[in-house]
Motif scaffolding. Structure first.
Motif, PDB file in Angstrom:
ATOM      1  N   LEU A  51       0.839  -1.201   0.000  1.00 47.06           N
ATOM      2  CA  LEU A  51       0.000   0.000   0.000  1.00 47.06           C
ATOM      3  C   LEU A  51       0.877   1.255   0.000  1.00 47.06           C
ATOM      4  O   LEU A  51       0.620   2.211  -0.749  1.00 47.06           O
ATOM      5  CB  LEU A  51      -0.878  -0.038   1.251  1.00 47.06           C
ATOM      6  CG  LEU A  51      -2.148   0.781   1.244  1.00 47.06           C
ATOM      7  CD1 LEU A  51      -3.015   0.483   0.046  1.00 47.06           C
ATOM      8  CD2 LEU A  51      -2.932   0.532   2.542  1.00 47.06           C
ATOM      9  N   ILE A  52       1.897   1.260   0.848  1.00 43.91           N
ATOM     10  CA  ILE A  52       2.814   2.418   0.895  1.00 43.91           C
ATOM     11  C   ILE A  52       3.507   2.555  -0.454  1.00 43.91           C
ATOM     12  O   ILE A  52       3.627   3.652  -1.001  1.00 43.91           O
ATOM     13  CB  ILE A  52       3.837   2.265   2.047  1.00 43.91           C
ATOM     14  CG1 ILE A  52       3.118   2.367   3.392  1.00 43.91           C
ATOM     15  CG2 ILE A  52       4.945   3.326   1.937  1.00 43.91           C
ATOM     16  CD1 ILE A  52       3.998   2.122   4.605  1.00 43.91           C
ATOM     17  N   ASP A  53       3.924   1.434  -1.004  1.00 52.64           N
ATOM     18  CA  ASP A  53       4.581   1.496  -2.317  1.00 52.64           C
ATOM     19  C   ASP A  53       3.611   2.027  -3.370  1.00 52.64           C
ATOM     20  O   ASP A  53       4.002   2.812  -4.232  1.00 52.64           O
ATOM     21  CB  ASP A  53       5.086   0.099  -2.719  1.00 52.64           C
ATOM     22  CG  ASP A  53       5.842   0.145  -4.045  1.00 52.64           C
ATOM     23  OD1 ASP A  53       6.825   0.913  -4.134  1.00 52.64           O
ATOM     24  OD2 ASP A  53       5.449  -0.548  -4.997  1.00 52.64           O
ATOM     25  N   LEU A  57      10.534   4.052   0.793  1.00 53.16           N
ATOM     26  CA  LEU A  57      10.777   2.626   0.522  1.00 53.16           C
ATOM     27  C   LEU A  57      11.805   2.548  -0.593  1.00 53.16           C
ATOM     28  O   LEU A  57      11.775   3.347  -1.528  1.00 53.16           O
ATOM     29  CB  LEU A  57       9.500   1.945   0.023  1.00 53.16           C
ATOM     30  CG  LEU A  57       8.379   1.629   1.000  1.00 53.16           C
ATOM     31  CD1 LEU A  57       7.275   0.865   0.251  1.00 53.16           C
ATOM     32  CD2 LEU A  57       8.882   0.787   2.170  1.00 53.16           C
ATOM     33  N   LYS A  58      12.681   1.579  -0.491  1.00 50.17           N
ATOM     34  CA  LYS A  58      13.613   1.352  -1.593  1.00 50.17           C
ATOM     35  C   LYS A  58      12.789   0.982  -2.826  1.00 50.17           C
ATOM     36  O   LYS A  58      12.032   0.008  -2.797  1.00 50.17           O
ATOM     37  CB  LYS A  58      14.558   0.204  -1.218  1.00 50.17           C
ATOM     38  CG  LYS A  58      15.684  -0.043  -2.212  1.00 50.17           C
ATOM     39  CD  LYS A  58      16.626  -1.112  -1.629  1.00 50.17           C
ATOM     40  CE  LYS A  58      17.355  -1.906  -2.709  1.00 50.17           C
ATOM     41  NZ  LYS A  58      17.944  -1.154  -3.792  1.00 50.17           N
ATOM     42  N   PRO A  59      12.895   1.763  -3.910  1.00 49.72           N
ATOM     43  CA  PRO A  59      12.071   1.421  -5.076  1.00 49.72           C
ATOM     44  C   PRO A  59      12.643   0.216  -5.818  1.00 49.72           C
ATOM     45  O   PRO A  59      13.856  -0.012  -5.795  1.00 49.72           O
ATOM     46  CB  PRO A  59      12.150   2.673  -5.948  1.00 49.72           C
ATOM     47  CG  PRO A  59      13.454   3.309  -5.594  1.00 49.72           C
ATOM     48  CD  PRO A  59      13.747   2.947  -4.161  1.00 49.72           C
ATOM     49  N   PRO A  60      11.792  -0.553  -6.493  1.00 46.83           N
ATOM     50  CA  PRO A  60      12.321  -1.638  -7.329  1.00 46.83           C
ATOM     51  C   PRO A  60      12.993  -1.019  -8.562  1.00 46.83           C
ATOM     52  O   PRO A  60      12.738   0.140  -8.872  1.00 46.83           O
ATOM     53  CB  PRO A  60      11.066  -2.412  -7.720  1.00 46.83           C
ATOM     54  CG  PRO A  60       9.976  -1.392  -7.719  1.00 46.83           C
ATOM     55  CD  PRO A  60      10.332  -0.404  -6.638  1.00 46.83           C
ATOM     56  N   PRO A  61      13.833  -1.774  -9.271  1.00 47.70           N
ATOM     57  CA  PRO A  61      14.544  -1.184 -10.428  1.00 47.70           C
ATOM     58  C   PRO A  61      13.653  -0.890 -11.638  1.00 47.70           C
ATOM     59  O   PRO A  61      14.095  -0.228 -12.582  1.00 47.70           O
ATOM     60  CB  PRO A  61      15.600  -2.246 -10.774  1.00 47.70           C
ATOM     61  CG  PRO A  61      15.183  -3.503 -10.104  1.00 47.70           C
ATOM     62  CD  PRO A  61      14.275  -3.161  -8.985  1.00 47.70           C
ATOM     63  N   TYR A  62      12.417  -1.362 -11.599  1.00 47.41           N
ATOM     64  CA  TYR A  62      11.466  -1.286 -12.723  1.00 47.41           C
ATOM     65  C   TYR A  62      11.441   0.053 -13.467  1.00 47.41           C
ATOM     66  O   TYR A  62      11.683   0.115 -14.681  1.00 47.41           O
ATOM     67  CB  TYR A  62      10.081  -1.616 -12.155  1.00 47.41           C
ATOM     68  CG  TYR A  62       8.920  -1.639 -13.117  1.00 47.41           C
ATOM     69  CD1 TYR A  62       8.682  -2.733 -13.929  1.00 47.41           C
ATOM     70  CD2 TYR A  62       8.013  -0.575 -13.170  1.00 47.41           C
ATOM     71  CE1 TYR A  62       7.577  -2.773 -14.775  1.00 47.41           C
ATOM     72  CE2 TYR A  62       6.912  -0.611 -14.007  1.00 47.41           C
ATOM     73  CZ  TYR A  62       6.698  -1.710 -14.813  1.00 47.41           C
ATOM     74  OH  TYR A  62       5.599  -1.737 -15.631  1.00 47.41           O
ATOM     75  N   GLY A  63      11.143   1.142 -12.739  1.00 48.45           N
ATOM     76  CA  GLY A  63      10.985   2.456 -13.380  1.00 48.45           C
ATOM     77  C   GLY A  63      12.265   2.916 -14.062  1.00 48.45           C
ATOM     78  O   GLY A  63      12.245   3.353 -15.224  1.00 48.45           O
TER      79      GLY A  63
END
Lengths: 202, 202
Positions: B35-37, B94-100
């Motif tokens: 949810l936070i992400d 939050l540490k973002p995933p590498p996706y973006g």
């Protein structure tokens, strides 16, 4: 030609200088350019609020305040776009005045000073917009322009208050006032030294 | 433990792969983190729309479309903030995933290719969000989460459609389809190759 421009009965105490007659005259002579420039100002103000949300994602109660500001700036941006369209004009890129970039140079790089300066400069820009939109409301020739500017100016004052409160929530009253006074003087100096263009912040 | 997850009856044809059971399991086990992400995703999506308005200030009929998207993303962002607060949580970095960042590497640098790629990648991210929010709506344990996700997912699909239309207004159908197909494959590869974290785009 000697013109007596109308001025609001009360001043914004946080601004160190009043806008000159020269600016009012130039702005009134270029109503469409000023309007397009103000659309860009609303867009940029939304950008600043979103940028601060990106910079401080975990600052308590910051996003809750900045996100509605950004939405309101975008609403106003759209309002001006449709007003321009009705007049047969559309948004176009305009050379921005040096105001924003010059002000930004005064944001200190170390935290939390960077945060304080960012809030206060965002607030000062809103305060200056408020002062100038009030002058355009009072002095514009066309009723439709008066009505538009009047509908926009109230939120500029409110946004100044919000940035001011954000600063006060985080920093001491003394620290906030002292820095605001410094930045307010700089803001007036930038306007005084800038070659005047038909822009909201020139 | 063998779990049968519910899946929507129709697929989003522009996505080259379906989300794995593994992602659904990880997401459902970390409802607050997801949810936070997702709040951060809404904020970033608003940022992308505003950024495109900054990059192409004089592109006809672009700001008129992007500004309402940005406002809607911010509304959703605020909705999640208040939902989190009710649960006693708040936004945190939050540490973002590498996706973006990985997707952004595929935006070509020359115009108008940069514009086409930017529209299509923004659209693909919305499409993937739509797919995953639908999975969270169908499979979340708590009714309040189902209701929240359901209220958010419709606009993700609509935003995909808007970016798709923006691309089609400016580029040929053939060019748009071909590039979408390439980017869609890349999007699926990024997800397949990423170490999975409890994030919307991981």
């Amino acid at each position: 030609m000697l013109v007596d421009f109308k001025r609001p009965s009360s001043h914004i105490k946080y601004l160190s200088s009043l806008t000159s007659d020269e600016w009012i005259k130039l702005a009134l002579s270029n109503p469409i350019e000023i309007l397009i420039d103000h659309a860009h100002c609303e867009r940029k103000a939304a950008g600043v609020a979103v940028q601060l949300m990106f910079r401080y994602p975990s600052e308590p109660n910051l996003s809750e305040v900045l996100s509605p500001i950004a939405r309101e700036e975008l609403e106003h941006f759209e309002k001006i776009l449709y007003f321009l369209k009705e007049l047969g004009h559309s948004l176009k890129a305009l050379k921005p005045p040096p105001y924003g970039a010059e002000l930004a140079k005064n944001i200190r790089k170390d935290e939390p000073n960077r945060m304080l300066d960012s809030f206060l400069i965002a607030g000062l820009i809103e305060a200056r917009s408020h002062e100038r939109l009030a002058l355009l409301t009072l002095n514009s020739e066309k009723e439709s322009f008066k009505v538009l500017y009047e509908s926009l100016l109230e939120s500029e004052a409110r946004h100044f208050g919000i940035y001011w409160k954000l600063a006060q929530n985080k920093f001491s009253k003394n620290q906030t006032f002292k820095r605001l006074e410094e930045l307010s003087k700089i803001e007036s100096e930038i306007l005084a030294e800038t070659y005047m263009m038909p822009r909201v912040h020139s």
